[in-house]
Design a protein around this motif. Structure first.
Motif, PDB file in Angstrom:
ATOM      1  N   THR A 230       0.811  -1.228   0.000  1.00 21.35           N
ATOM      2  CA  THR A 230       0.000   0.000   0.000  1.00 21.35           C
ATOM      3  C   THR A 230       0.842   1.274   0.000  1.00 21.35           C
ATOM      4  O   THR A 230       0.298   2.370  -0.016  1.00 21.35           O
ATOM      5  CB  THR A 230      -0.939   0.028   1.228  1.00 21.35           C
ATOM      6  N   MET A 231       2.167   1.109   0.026  1.00 18.32           N
ATOM      7  CA  MET A 231       3.028   2.296   0.000  1.00 18.32           C
ATOM      8  C   MET A 231       2.891   2.991  -1.348  1.00 18.32           C
ATOM      9  O   MET A 231       3.067   2.344  -2.393  1.00 18.32           O
ATOM     10  CB  MET A 231       4.492   1.912   0.245  1.00 18.32           C
ATOM     11  N   PRO A 232       2.583   4.290  -1.352  1.00 12.66           N
ATOM     12  CA  PRO A 232       2.443   4.998  -2.632  1.00 12.66           C
ATOM     13  C   PRO A 232       3.753   5.087  -3.394  1.00 12.66           C
ATOM     14  O   PRO A 232       3.786   5.179  -4.610  1.00 12.66           O
ATOM     15  CB  PRO A 232       1.945   6.389  -2.219  1.00 12.66           C
ATOM     16  N   GLU A 233       4.843   5.059  -2.639  1.00  8.37           N
ATOM     17  CA  GLU A 233       6.169   5.156  -3.254  1.00  8.37           C
ATOM     18  C   GLU A 233       7.122   4.253  -2.490  1.00  8.37           C
ATOM     19  O   GLU A 233       7.078   4.174  -1.265  1.00  8.37           O
ATOM     20  CB  GLU A 233       6.675   6.600  -3.158  1.00  8.37           C
ATOM     21  N   ARG A 234       7.960   3.538  -3.215  1.00  7.16           N
ATOM     22  CA  ARG A 234       8.955   2.675  -2.563  1.00  7.16           C
ATOM     23  C   ARG A 234      10.338   3.095  -3.014  1.00  7.16           C
ATOM     24  O   ARG A 234      10.560   3.319  -4.198  1.00  7.16           O
ATOM     25  CB  ARG A 234       8.733   1.209  -2.944  1.00  7.16           C
ATOM     26  N   ASN A 235      11.249   3.160  -2.060  1.00  2.00           N
ATOM     27  CA  ASN A 235      12.634   3.446  -2.424  1.00  2.00           C
ATOM     28  C   ASN A 235      13.502   2.250  -2.056  1.00  2.00           C
ATOM     29  O   ASN A 235      12.997   1.203  -1.626  1.00  2.00           O
ATOM     30  CB  ASN A 235      13.126   4.735  -1.756  1.00  2.00           C
ATOM     31  N   VAL A 236      14.789   2.395  -2.206  1.00  2.00           N
ATOM     32  CA  VAL A 236      15.696   1.284  -1.930  1.00  2.00           C
ATOM     33  C   VAL A 236      15.581   0.834  -0.474  1.00  2.00           C
ATOM     34  O   VAL A 236      15.638  -0.361  -0.174  1.00  2.00           O
ATOM     35  CB  VAL A 236      17.155   1.694  -2.259  1.00  2.00           C
ATOM     36  N   VAL A 237      15.389   1.802   0.431  1.00  2.00           N
ATOM     37  CA  VAL A 237      15.248   1.469   1.854  1.00  2.00           C
ATOM     38  C   VAL A 237      14.041   0.561   2.078  1.00  2.00           C
ATOM     39  O   VAL A 237      14.093  -0.387   2.875  1.00  2.00           O
ATOM     40  CB  VAL A 237      15.134   2.753   2.703  1.00  2.00           C
ATOM     41  N   SER A 238      12.943   0.835   1.372  1.00  2.00           N
ATOM     42  CA  SER A 238      11.734   0.011   1.503  1.00  2.00           C
ATOM     43  C   SER A 238      12.030  -1.432   1.104  1.00  2.00           C
ATOM     44  O   SER A 238      11.676  -2.383   1.817  1.00  2.00           O
ATOM     45  CB  SER A 238      10.613   0.568   0.619  1.00  2.00           C
ATOM     46  N   TRP A 239      12.665  -1.597  -0.039  1.00  2.00           N
ATOM     47  CA  TRP A 239      13.000  -2.940  -0.512  1.00  2.00           C
ATOM     48  C   TRP A 239      13.997  -3.617   0.426  1.00  2.00           C
ATOM     49  O   TRP A 239      13.877  -4.819   0.707  1.00  2.00           O
ATOM     50  CB  TRP A 239      13.576  -2.867  -1.927  1.00  2.00           C
ATOM     51  N   ASN A 240      14.970  -2.853   0.924  1.00  2.00           N
ATOM     52  CA  ASN A 240      15.940  -3.424   1.866  1.00  2.00           C
ATOM     53  C   ASN A 240      15.256  -3.962   3.107  1.00  2.00           C
ATOM     54  O   ASN A 240      15.612  -5.026   3.624  1.00  2.00           O
ATOM     55  CB  ASN A 240      16.977  -2.371   2.269  1.00  2.00           C
ATOM     56  N   SER A 241      14.261  -3.219   3.596  1.00  2.00           N
ATOM     57  CA  SER A 241      13.516  -3.654   4.783  1.00  2.00           C
ATOM     58  C   SER A 241      12.770  -4.948   4.508  1.00  2.00           C
ATOM     59  O   SER A 241      12.728  -5.851   5.355  1.00  2.00           O
ATOM     60  CB  SER A 241      12.532  -2.566   5.229  1.00  2.00           C
ATOM     61  N   LEU A 242      12.166  -5.039   3.328  1.00  2.00           N
ATOM     62  CA  LEU A 242      11.422  -6.250   2.961  1.00  2.00           C
ATOM     63  C   LEU A 242      12.361  -7.452   2.871  1.00  2.00           C
ATOM     64  O   LEU A 242      12.082  -8.525   3.429  1.00  2.00           O
ATOM     65  CB  LEU A 242      10.700  -6.036   1.630  1.00  2.00           C
ATOM     66  N   ILE A 243      13.479  -7.276   2.180  1.00  2.00           N
ATOM     67  CA  ILE A 243      14.441  -8.370   2.017  1.00  2.00           C
ATOM     68  C   ILE A 243      15.016  -8.789   3.365  1.00  2.00           C
ATOM     69  O   ILE A 243      15.119  -9.977   3.678  1.00  2.00           O
ATOM     70  CB  ILE A 243      15.571  -7.950   1.052  1.00  2.00           C
ATOM     71  N   ALA A 244      15.374  -7.788   4.187  1.00  2.00           N
ATOM     72  CA  ALA A 244      15.955  -8.081   5.499  1.00  2.00           C
ATOM     73  C   ALA A 244      14.966  -8.792   6.402  1.00  2.00           C
ATOM     74  O   ALA A 244      15.347  -9.654   7.206  1.00  2.00           O
ATOM     75  CB  ALA A 244      16.435  -6.789   6.163  1.00  2.00           C
ATOM     76  N   SER A 245      13.677  -8.456   6.282  1.00  2.00           N
ATOM     77  CA  SER A 245      12.661  -9.100   7.126  1.00  2.00           C
ATOM     78  C   SER A 245      12.589 -10.593   6.839  1.00  2.00           C
ATOM     79  O   SER A 245      12.447 -11.411   7.746  1.00  2.00           O
ATOM     80  CB  SER A 245      11.292  -8.446   6.905  1.00  2.00           C
ATOM     81  N   PHE A 246      12.705 -10.964   5.574  1.00  2.00           N
ATOM     82  CA  PHE A 246      12.711 -12.381   5.216  1.00  2.00           C
ATOM     83  C   PHE A 246      14.005 -13.046   5.676  1.00  2.00           C
ATOM     84  O   PHE A 246      14.000 -14.160   6.201  1.00  2.00           O
ATOM     85  CB  PHE A 246      12.552 -12.548   3.704  1.00  2.00           C
ATOM     86  N   ALA A 247      15.121 -12.354   5.457  1.00  2.00           N
ATOM     87  CA  ALA A 247      16.426 -12.929   5.807  1.00  2.00           C
ATOM     88  C   ALA A 247      16.537 -13.204   7.297  1.00  2.00           C
ATOM     89  O   ALA A 247      17.078 -14.239   7.710  1.00  2.00           O
ATOM     90  CB  ALA A 247      17.543 -11.981   5.361  1.00  2.00           C
ATOM     91  N   ARG A 248      16.011 -12.296   8.126  1.00  2.00           N
ATOM     92  CA  ARG A 248      16.095 -12.469   9.572  1.00  2.00           C
ATOM     93  C   ARG A 248      15.329 -13.692  10.049  1.00  2.00           C
ATOM     94  O   ARG A 248      15.664 -14.293  11.065  1.00  2.00           O
ATOM     95  CB  ARG A 248      15.577 -11.220  10.292  1.00  2.00           C
ATOM     96  N   ARG A 249      14.267 -14.048   9.321  1.00  2.00           N
ATOM     97  CA  ARG A 249      13.457 -15.206   9.715  1.00  2.00           C
ATOM     98  C   ARG A 249      13.837 -16.454   8.917  1.00  2.00           C
ATOM     99  O   ARG A 249      13.092 -17.433   8.892  1.00  2.00           O
ATOM    100  CB  ARG A 249      11.965 -14.892   9.530  1.00  2.00           C
ATOM    101  N   ASP A 250      15.012 -16.404   8.274  1.00  2.00           N
ATOM    102  CA  ASP A 250      15.516 -17.533   7.488  1.00  2.00           C
ATOM    103  C   ASP A 250      14.581 -17.931   6.353  1.00  2.00           C
ATOM    104  O   ASP A 250      14.592 -19.085   5.912  1.00  2.00           O
ATOM    105  CB  ASP A 250      15.786 -18.751   8.387  1.00  2.00           C
ATOM    106  N   GLN A 251      13.782 -16.981   5.878  1.00  2.00           N
ATOM    107  CA  GLN A 251      12.948 -17.230   4.694  1.00  2.00           C
ATOM    108  C   GLN A 251      13.782 -16.844   3.474  1.00  2.00           C
ATOM    109  O   GLN A 251      13.545 -15.840   2.810  1.00  2.00           O
ATOM    110  CB  GLN A 251      11.658 -16.422   4.772  1.00  2.00           C
ATOM    111  N   VAL A 252      14.759 -17.711   3.201  1.00  2.00           N
ATOM    112  CA  VAL A 252      15.785 -17.370   2.224  1.00  2.00           C
ATOM    113  C   VAL A 252      15.242 -17.301   0.796  1.00  2.00           C
ATOM    114  O   VAL A 252      15.660 -16.450   0.003  1.00  2.00           O
ATOM    115  CB  VAL A 252      16.956 -18.367   2.317  1.00  2.00           C
ATOM    116  N   PHE A 253      14.313 -18.186   0.465  1.00  2.00           N
ATOM    117  CA  PHE A 253      13.767 -18.164  -0.893  1.00  2.00           C
ATOM    118  C   PHE A 253      12.962 -16.880  -1.129  1.00  2.00           C
ATOM    119  O   PHE A 253      13.033 -16.279  -2.204  1.00  2.00           O
ATOM    120  CB  PHE A 253      12.884 -19.391  -1.136  1.00  2.00           C
ATOM    121  N   GLU A 254      12.199 -16.474  -0.110  1.00  2.00           N
ATOM    122  CA  GLU A 254      11.433 -15.232  -0.228  1.00  2.00           C
ATOM    123  C   GLU A 254      12.364 -14.021  -0.362  1.00  2.00           C
ATOM    124  O   GLU A 254      12.051 -13.062  -1.083  1.00  2.00           O
ATOM    125  CB  GLU A 254      10.520 -15.061   0.987  1.00  2.00           C
TER     126      GLU A 254
END
Length: 653
Positions: free
Chosen positions: A239-263
């Motif tokens: 729902t974010m109207p605009e996404r920047n690199v920080v937004s994507w980094n947060s998404l990727i890091a959230s998966f990585a922290r929970r060992d959801q490596v494929f995601e």
């Protein structure tokens, strides 16, 4: 009457004369030259000259609103230089009793007050910051900028609860929060972590008249990511109207922290597909994911992007690249990246050293350690953990013992519990159980799970049942939910043929709701990762391709004298069932799959989630002879580089 002040400073010619004139009420005003001079001094960073000018002004001159900007610039310079002394002198001028009527308003000017709070907080002086904040707090309506400055000050210095209390106090006083306040509160909630309060802040954001900016949305994303709230992460992100690199980094890091490596990998590919690009933070997040999955192709693609980038990669990115190659078994690439680094830090040396140790090349690691010392790089605890574990897995017991003894005496590194765990493992693997137990009894700190775990593993290797039971008893108290400890004790009993003991352990696991991890192996073919469970993969195992390759391997192995070792099956079942189970081990299926789907002569890389069994180890060695392939298998203990019927671990794992 006109008074003139002439100061000898480093100010350019034409700016040294300051004129002061009397106002209609007999008060005195600065003319424009004073304000412009202060601004020039602030921008030039000449704080001493600016402070001398202010402190020597006659009759404690009355300041106009124009001076707020000058004072603000001076405080900004103090903040950027963390110059507490100049800031305090400036603050003193605002506190001195004046005969000018507007001193109170200047002292309580929101801009100056916020900057003073910030100055004290960046210098770690939170008591003084609080004092400035509370000055006049009860007498007037303090704007949101001052509240936020105080809260951010607490946040900056690690006082997360205090930051949230300031935010709550602000709400109690009916001060309307804005995006700065929201992002600050969310950051504090993410770091605590405090999901309940974070959800309340989110509700306030939704109710706010003002739309949240990207910083707030990124903070929301991080809050939910840190707390493992996948549904909310996706909802906020989508729902974010605009996404920047920080937004994507947060998404990727959230998966990585929970060992959801494929995601994590899928999100990174999606990010690239949308043309977002990346930051170095993106790469330091995704490269460890590639290393965990042994996704070498993806890691190489990222390496290519680094090479093509117009910006020079920083040291953490290159360290992550070395680590990714090390965890993919590509030690030559590790060395190549390391040698081409223009600058290295201690982590660079330690990462390559750990790569050598884990891949079975401890001799190369020892040479690197000597070079590290010659280069003037001081080793730390991580350095010796790598060296000791490498010696342990290579059977270099005496060399490892010497290194442990030299840690403190020669290099000034005090052994921690992790180093003692390595020493116990080193001695135990060599069959020196008594010495290992002596280390446990004499070590200066209380033994932890890692110590008892090393001892239990040594008992498994040496078949010492009584000591294994003692170590397991300690582990069941320290780590009651760790399935590995129960499995290891069960294996000790099974190796000794004590099936009643095996059953007792299984009953205990069942009673405590603990399940053993199923054996799983995966292999990357082109851009896809294929996963196989022990006893699974029926569709592939029933295919004509599998049967053809499997039968060819079986016939060739018989000629080489291979006999299936069913003793690795630690269950009380018949021989036929044992043979079926061993042949269904996940690494065998993964290796066969790779042989079917890759060209002749290509290296094969397999990753396994548990330790490889002895018979599979023998089987893969023979496959490397029959096919002429290099097979690199990473299990939970270490890397195995199989080539020409030999393994880099020298059968010592």
């Amino acid at each position: 009457m006109i008074a003139a002040i002439s100061l000898s400073t480093n100010i350019p010619a034409g700016s040294t004369n300051i004129t002061v004139t009397s106002g209609p009420n007999g008060t005195q005003k600065h003319s424009k030259p004073l304000t412009s001079t202060l601004k020039w001094l602030a921008k030039s960073g000449k704080l001493d000259e600016a402070l001398r000018l202010i402190e020597s002004s006659p009759s404690r001159l009355t300041f106009t609103e124009l001076d707020v900007e000058a004072y603000s610039l001076l405080l900004h310079t103090c903040i950027s230089r963390k110059s507490l002394e100049h800031g305090q002198r400036l603050y003193l001028q605002l506190l001195l009793p004046k005969d000018r009527g507007n001193n109170h308003s200047l002292r309580h000017n929101p801009t100056l007050k916020s900057k003073l709070i910030t100055l004290y907080s960046v210098c770690g002086r939170m008591d003084e910051a609080r004092s400035v904040f509370e000055d006049g707090l009860e007498d007037e309506q303090v704007p949101v900028s001052v509240w936020v400055a105080m809260a951010i000050g607490y946040l900056r210095n690690g006082y997360l609860v205090e930051a949230l209390l300031v935010y709550c106090d602000m709400l109690i006083r009916f001060v309307q929060p804005g995006n700065f306040a929201f992002s600050m509160a969310l950051k504090a909630c993410a770091e605590l972590p405090e999901l309940r309060v974070g959800r309340a802040v989110h509700a306030q954001i939704v109710k706010s008249i003002k739309e949240p900016d990207q910083v707030v949305n990124n903070a929301l994303l991080r809050l939910y990511a840190e707390n493992g709230c996948s549904v909310e992460v996706f909802r906020v992100f989508d729902t974010m109207p605009e996404r920047n690199v920080v937004s994507w980094n947060s998404l990727i890091a959230s998966f990585a922290r929970r060992d959801q490596v494929f995601e994590s990998l899928d999100s990174f590919r999606r990010m690239q597909g949308e043309g977002m690009g990346f930051s170095w933070v993106t790469l330091t997040t995704i490269l460890p994911v590639c290393g965990r999955l042994t996704a070498l192709n993806c890691g190489k693609e990222i390496h290519a992007q680094i090479v093509k980038s117009t910006k020079r990669p920083d040291v953490p990115v290159l360290n992550s690249l070395i680590d990714m190659y090390a965890k993919s078994g590509e030690i030559d690439y590790c060395k190549r990246v390391f040698e081409r680094m223009q600058s290295k830090d201690l982590t660079s040396w330690n990462t390559l050293l750990t790569g050598y140790a884990n891949n079975g090349f401890i001799e190369e690691g020892m040479k690197l350690f000597d070079l590290m010392i010659e280069s003037g790089v001081r080793p730390d605890g991580v350095t010796f953990i790598a060296l000791l574990s490498g010696c342990s897995h290579a059977g270099l017991t005496d060399e490892g013992r010497r290194l442990f003894n030299k840690m403190k005496l020669v290099y000034g590194v005090s052994p921690t519990v992790e180093h003692y765990a390595c020493l116990v493992d080193l001695l135990g693997r060599a069959g020196r159980i008594k010495e290992a137990l002596d280390v446990v009894e004499r070590m200066p700190m209380k033994p932890t799970g890692s110590i008892w775990g090393s001892l239990l593993n040594s008992c498994r290797l040496q078949g010492n049942v009584s000591l294994a039971e003692c170590a397991a008893k300690e582990l069941f108290e320290l780590e009651p939910t760790n399935p590995g400890n129960y499995v290891m004790l069960s294996n000790v009993y099974a190796n000794a043929g004590m099936w009643n003991g095996v059953n007792r352990v299984r009953e205990l696991m069942k009673h405590r709701g603990i399940k053993k991890d199923a054996g799983c192996s995966w292999v990357q073919i082109r851009n896809r990762i294929h996963t196989f469970l022990a006893g699974g993969g029926f569709e592939f195992r029933n295919s004509a391709e599998f049967k053809k390759v499997w039968n060819e391997l079986t016939d060739a192995m018989k000629e080489l004298g291979y006999i299936l070792d069913t003793s690795v099956v630690l269950h009380d079942v018949n021989e036929e069932t044992k043979a079926m189970w061993v042949c269904g081990h996940s690494e065998r299926v993964a290796v066969t799959f790779a042989l079917v789907h890759t060209a002749a002569g290509m290296p094969i890389k397999i990753t396994k989630n548990i330790r490889i069994c002895a018979d599979c180890h023998s089987w893969v060695k023979l496959v490397s002879v029959i096919t002429g392939r290099l097979i690199v298998l990473r299990d939970t203990n270490r890397f195995h580089h199989f080539k020409g019927g030999a393994c880099s671990c020298k059968d010592h794992w």
